[in-house]
Design a protein around this motif. Structure first.
Motif, PDB file in Angstrom:
ATOM      1  N   ALA A   1      39.602  39.067  46.372  1.00  8.35           N
ATOM      2  CA  ALA A   1      39.635  39.485  44.958  1.00  8.35           C
ATOM      3  C   ALA A   1      39.762  38.272  44.056  1.00  8.35           C
ATOM      4  O   ALA A   1      40.211  37.201  44.472  1.00  8.35           O
ATOM      5  CB  ALA A   1      40.803  40.427  44.714  1.00  8.35           C
ATOM      6  N   SER A   2      39.369  38.472  42.806  1.00  9.27           N
ATOM      7  CA  SER A   2      39.534  37.431  41.791  1.00  9.27           C
ATOM      8  C   SER A   2      39.737  38.131  40.452  1.00  9.27           C
ATOM      9  O   SER A   2      39.543  39.346  40.346  1.00  9.27           O
ATOM     10  CB  SER A   2      38.287  36.551  41.745  1.00  9.27           C
ATOM     11  N   GLU A   3      40.104  37.358  39.462  1.00 14.65           N
ATOM     12  CA  GLU A   3      40.260  37.861  38.090  1.00 14.65           C
ATOM     13  C   GLU A   3      41.088  39.160  38.058  1.00 14.65           C
ATOM     14  O   GLU A   3      41.992  39.330  38.838  1.00 14.65           O
ATOM     15  CB  GLU A   3      38.887  38.005  37.438  1.00 14.65           C
ATOM     16  N   LYS A   4      40.725  40.105  37.172  1.00 14.14           N
ATOM     17  CA  LYS A   4      41.570  41.299  37.028  1.00 14.14           C
ATOM     18  C   LYS A   4      41.706  42.085  38.341  1.00 14.14           C
ATOM     19  O   LYS A   4      42.787  42.579  38.646  1.00 14.14           O
ATOM     20  CB  LYS A   4      41.050  42.219  35.906  1.00 14.14           C
ATOM     21  N   PRO A   5      40.636  42.209  39.139  1.00 17.46           N
ATOM     22  CA  PRO A   5      40.820  42.949  40.397  1.00 17.46           C
ATOM     23  C   PRO A   5      41.861  42.324  41.332  1.00 17.46           C
ATOM     24  O   PRO A   5      42.266  42.953  42.316  1.00 17.46           O
ATOM     25  CB  PRO A   5      39.425  42.922  41.039  1.00 17.46           C
TER      26      PRO A   5
END
Ligand code: BGC
Length: 766
Positions: A525-529
Motif C-alpha cells: 500500500a501507499s498514500e491514503k490506502p
C-alpha cells in the motif's frame, strides 16, 4: 643518471597534471558556456511565446487524460483519443506528462507512446517544444515491464552503504531511459518521524543525515554522467517539506513543525539534494502548521528558491491544486487555488485530468493577480530542464540501445542491495543460520507472495496485481525450498493480512518440522490506502505466532513491512527475527540466503522500532521527552534502536581517539577507531559516529548521527577507520533559529551497536 631519470619523471608528472588541470578547466568552461548558451536559447523562446503557450508549459497532465476511455479505467493498449491529444499536445502545447497508460508497457511500447507524443509536440505545435515526461520509477524502473525492481528506499537506507543507493539510481535511470522516460519522481527525501505513516517504506527513514547521504548518492547515480547522457534521468526529489511528519500519522495530514525543527531536521536532505544537482522538486501534499505546502511562499520561494538558490523545476503533487479547495479548504475554488499555488512559487502544476489551470493562469495574468515575471520564471525553469536533458535533440531513446536492461548485472546489484539491507534483530542462542539439512515449516501471510516483497509502486500503484509478476522470481517459500529441497519444506499460509485462513493446519504441521519460519507483514500500500489506526502488527498474524509458539518448536520471525509494526507480545516467543523491509524482486532469495547462512546479515535499522504505542520517539529525542526517569514514569523504551542490527560474527571496537581535545572557530578534526572482527566468519559492519551536545540553550538531542562507513572485515581482521569532521558537525539550531555551536562539552560516540557506543569528550571554545 638516476637523478636525471627522476627529474624526467617529475617533469612528465607535472606536465600531465597541468594537462589534467587544463582539461578540467576546459570542461568547467565549456560547462559554463553550455549553460550560458542554454539561458540565451530560453530567452529567445520566451520572447516568441504567447501567454497561452507559457501557461501551457506549466501544465503536467496524466497520460490517461489523452487516451481513449476513462482516466482510471484499466487499459491494455495506449490508444490516443484524437481530439484530446490534439487539444493538449498541439493546441495548448502543454509542458509535461506523467503516469502510466493504465497498463505497464515494455520499453518498446513506452518508446512508441513517447515518440508519438514528442513527434506531435515538436512537429505540429507552433514552437515545437518537447514534452517533459515524468514517472514514479521509485525502486527501479518499476513502471517499465521487465525492469529490475529494487528494495524500497527504507531497505536501501538499512544497508548503510551509500554506494548501493548510487547504483540503484544509476540502474533505475538506465532502465527508465531505455523506455524514453527522462524524469523520475524520486528520490524521496522525507524525514519519517511518525511510524504510523504508511510511506515510511518509500523513505530513507528518520535520520536527516542518513537521508541526506542516501538521497545525494541516488542523485549522483542518476545524474553524474550528465543529464544530457542517454542513460541519465533527472531526479525529482520529494516531498517538500514535512510530508513524513503528519501529526496523526496519516498520509497527507497536517504536521506541526516549528521553525527550529524545520531547519534542524527537515530541510537538510533537500539542501544536500539541491547542492547535489537536483533539478526537480515536488511539493508535499500535506500542510505544515495548518499551511498547505502548495501555497507556502515562505517554504517555496523564500527558502527553496531563495536561501537554497534552487534553479530547477518545482512541481505540485497529484491534483494538489484542487486539493487546496477540497482537502485543505484553503481556497474557495480552483481558480483561486491556481493563483495561490503559482504565486507561492510552483512552476509546473500536476493537474492530471484537465486543461483548466492553463486557462486560469492566462486569466490571472491578464487581471494582474499573477505577474508575468512569475510565469516567465516558471517557464524558464521548465525549459531549462528540457534543455539540460537534451530533449530538443533527443526527445526519445532507441530501446534497442540498452543491452543491460534487466540484465544479470542489474539483477546482481539488486540482490546485493536486498542482502545488505535485511536486518537481523534477534538471534537467541545463535539459532541462525539454520542448517539446510533440517525440516522447515514455512508459514504466514508474507511467505509465498512476490507482491509483498515488492510492495506498492510495483507495476501497479498499489502493487497488488499478480499478472505482471515475473515467474522466475522467488518468494520466500520458493527460495527456502530451493535451499533445503522441496521435500524438507511444508507450507501452510495460516493467515491472510487480517483474517485467519488455516492457522490450525499450520500448527498441526509443526509436528514434522525442526524449525518454523513465519513470515508476517503488511499488505502492499501507499498514500491514503496505507493509512492505519493501530501500529500493532495485525492481531491475526500475531495470533498465528502465539499458536505456533505453544508447540515449543523454534521460530524464526520474518517481517516483510515498510513500517515498524509493534511486535512486543510476540517478540519474546520467537528465537530469531529478520527485518526484511520491502526487499524487492530478489528479496525471497536474499532472505533465504541469510536464514541458511550463505549471506552474513549486515543491515541496521534506519529508524527507531517502537515497542509501545505510548512511547514513540525518534532516537534524537529531547531530554524532556523522557524526564522523571528516576521515578519510573517515562523513558526511552524502543523495541530496537535506530542503527541496531546483528551479524553472524562479532565486532569489537577499541582505541577511539580524536586528534584534538579542544576546538574553536571552523576547524577540522579526525576521529579514529579500531574495529576487529572477533568471530569466525567474514562480515560487513556499518560503523556509526554520533555527536551529543552536553548542554545547549535549545535542549540538545539525545544524539545525532554525523558520519557512517560500512566496512568489510575477514574473520580475525582488524581495521582502523578514520572519519574527517569539522566543527560544523557539532552545530545545531539555536534559540534564534540559526545554526550555532555553543561553547562547552561534546561527546563523540562511535560504534556499531547503539547500546555499546564508545565515548570521547571534546570541548568547543569560542
Ligand atoms: C504521490 C507522489 C507521486 C505523484 C505522481 C502522488 O500522489 O504523492 O509521490 O510522485 O503522485 O504519481
Amino acid at each position: 643518471m638516476k637523478r636525471i631519470a627522476q627529474l624526467i619523471v617529475i617533469a612528465l608528472v607535472l606536465l600531465s597534471c597541468s594537462k589534467d588541470k587544463q582539461i578540467a578547466s576546459t570542461d568547467v568552461k565549456s560547462e559554463t558556456v553550455k549553460k550560458a548558451e542554454i539561458e540565451t536559447k530560453i530567452t529567445n523562446i520566451l520572447a516568441k511565446m504567447t501567454l497561452k503557450e507559457k501557461a501551457g508549459q506549466m501544465l503536467n497532465i496524466g497520460l490517461p487524460a489523452i487516451l481513449k476511455g476513462g482516466y482510471w479505467e484499466p487499459k491494455d493498449s495506449a490508444d490516443f483519443n484524437k481530439d484530446k491529444f490534439k487539444k493538449f499536445i498541439v493546441d495548448y502545447a502543454i509542458g509535461s506528462i506523467h503516469n502510466t497508460p493504465g497498463f505497464i508497457p515494455e520499453k518498446e511500447v513506452w518508446y512508441q507512446i513517447v515518440k508519438t507524443i514528442q513527434d506531435s509536440a515538436m512537429q505540429k505545435s507552433r514552437l515545437g517544444i518537447p514534452i517533459l515526461y515524468g514517472i514514479d520509477n521509485i525502486h527501479g524502473a518499476n513502471y517499465v515491464n521487465g525492469s529490475v525492481m529494487f528494495p524500497h528506499q527504507i531497505a536501501v537506507a538499512a544497508t548503510w552503504n551509500t554506494e548501493l543507493s548510487r547504483i540503484g539510481g544509476e540502474i533505475t535511470s538506465y532502465e527508465s531511459r531505455a523506455a524514453s522516460l527522462p524524469w523520475n519522481f524520486n528520490p524521496n527525501a522525507d524525514v519519517a518521524t511518525n511510524p504510523l505513516w504508511g510511506r515510511i517504506g518509500e523513505s530513507f527513514g528518520e535520520d536527516p543525515y542518513l537521508i541526506s547521504e542516501m538521497t545525494n548518492a541516488y542523485i549522483q547515480g542518476s545524474q553524474e554522467k550528465g543529464l544530457e547522457n542517454s542513460t541519465s534521468t533527472a531526479v525529482c526529489v520529494k516531498h517538500f517539506v514535512g510530508y513524513g511528519a503528519g501529526r496523526n500519522g496519516k498520509d497527507r495530514a497536517n504536521a506541526i513543525i516549528p521553525e527550529n525543527s524545520l531547519r534542524q531536521y527537515f530541510l537538510p536532505p533537500f539542501e544536500k539534494a539541491v547542492k547535489g544537482g537536483a533539478m526537480g522538486i515536488m511539493i508535499s501534499s500535506n500542510a505544515v502548521n495548518g499551511i498547505p505546502c502548495h501555497l507556502n511562499t515562505y517554504y517555496i520561494t523564500d527558502i527553496l528558491k531563495g536561501e537554497m538558490d534552487y534553479k530547477g523545476v518545482v512541481i505540485s503533487d497529484f491534483s494538489d491544486v484542487e486539493f487546496l479547495v477540497e482537502a485543505h479548504a484553503s481556497a474557495k475554488d480552483k481558480r483561486e487555488a491556481t493563483k495561490l499555488a503559482v504565486n507561492s512559487g510552483i512552476d509546473l502544476l500536476m493537474n492530471p485530468y484537465d486543461i483548466d489551470v492553463v486557462d486560469f493562469i492566462v486569466e490571472l495574468v491578464e487581471t494582474g493577480e499573477i505577474s508575468i515575471e512569475r510565469v516567465n520564471d516558471a517557464v524558464t525553469r521548465i525549459l531549462r530542464l528540457k534543455f539540460y536533458l537534451n530533449l530538443f535533440e533527443t526527445p526519445y531513446n532507441n530501446p534497442n540501445e540498452y543491452p543491460e536492461f534487466g540484465s544479470e548485472k542489474h539483477i546482481a546489484a539488486n540482490y546485493k542491495t536486498a542482502s545488505e539491507a535485511i536486518t537481523l534483530l534477534k538471534n537467541k542462542n545463535e539459532i541462525l543460520p539454520l542448517s539446510s539439512t533440517k525440516k522447515i515449516l514455512v508459514t504466514g501471510y508474507a511467505a509465498n507472495s512476490i507482491n509483498m516483497l515488492n510492495g506498492a509502486w510495483s507495476r501497479s500503484f498499489l502493487g497488488r496485481e499478480t499478472k505482471y509478476n515475473d515467474p522466475t522470481k522467488l518468494t520466500i517459500l520458493d527460495a527456502v525450498k530451493k535451499q533445503v529441497g522441496a521435500k524438507n519444506v511444508e507450507f501452510v499460509a495460516g493467515t491472510d493480512y487480517l483474517d485467519d485462513i488455516n492457522s490450525d493446519v499450520a500448527v498441526s504441521k509443526t509436528k514434522n518440522a525442526d524449525y518454523i519460519v513465519v513470515c508476517v507483514g503488511e499488505i502492499p500500500a501507499s498514500e491514503k490506502p496505507s493509512d492505519i489506526n493501530e501500529l500493532d502488527l495485525p492481531k491475526i498474524q500475531q495470533e498465528l505466532v502465539k499458536k505456533l509458539a505453544k508447540t515449543g518448536k523454534p521460530i524464526i520471525l520474518v517481517l516483510v513491512q515498510g513500517r515498524p509494526r509493534i511486535i512486543k507480545d510476540i517478540e519474546p516467543l520467537v528465537d530469531g527475527i529478520l527485518m526484511a523491509y520491502l526487499p524487492g524482486q530478489e528479496g525471497g532469495r536474499a532472505i533465504s540466503d541469510i536464514i541458511f547462512g550463505d549471506v552474513n546479515p549486515s543491515g541496521k535499522l534506519p529508524y527507531t522500532y517502537p515497542k509501545y504505542t505510548g512511547n514513540i520517539l525518534p532516537y534524537y529525542y529531547k531530554k524532556a521527552d523522557i524526564r522523571d526517569i528516576s521515578w519510573g514514569y517515562d523513558g526511552f523504551y524502543p523495541q530496537f534502536e535506530f542503527g541496531f542490527g546483528l551479524s553472524y560474527t562479532t565486532f569489537e571496537y577499541s582505541n577511539l581517539s580524536i586528534d584534538k581535545d579542544t576546538l574553536s572557530n571552523s576547524e577540522e578534526f579526525k576521529v579514529s577507531v579500531t574495529v576487529e572482527n572477533t568471530g569466525d566468519r567474514a562480515g560487513n559492519e556499518a560503523v556509526e559516529v554520533f555527536v551529543k551536545d552536553v548542554v545547549a540553550t535549545v535542549s540538545p538531542d539525545a544524539k545525532k548521527l554525523i558520519r557512517f562507513n560500512k566496512i568489510n572485515l575477514k574473520a580475525g581482521e582488524a581495521k582502523t577507520v578514520e572519519f574527517k569532521l569539522t566543527t560544523k558537525d557539532l552545530e545545531s539550531i539555536g534559540i534564534d533559529n540559526n545554526w550555532v555551536i555553543e561553547p562547552g562539552e561534546f561527546e563523540i560516540l562511535v560504534g556499531g551497536n547503539p547500546q555499546e557506543l564508545l565515548k570521547h569528550k571534546i570541548y568547543y571554545k569560542n
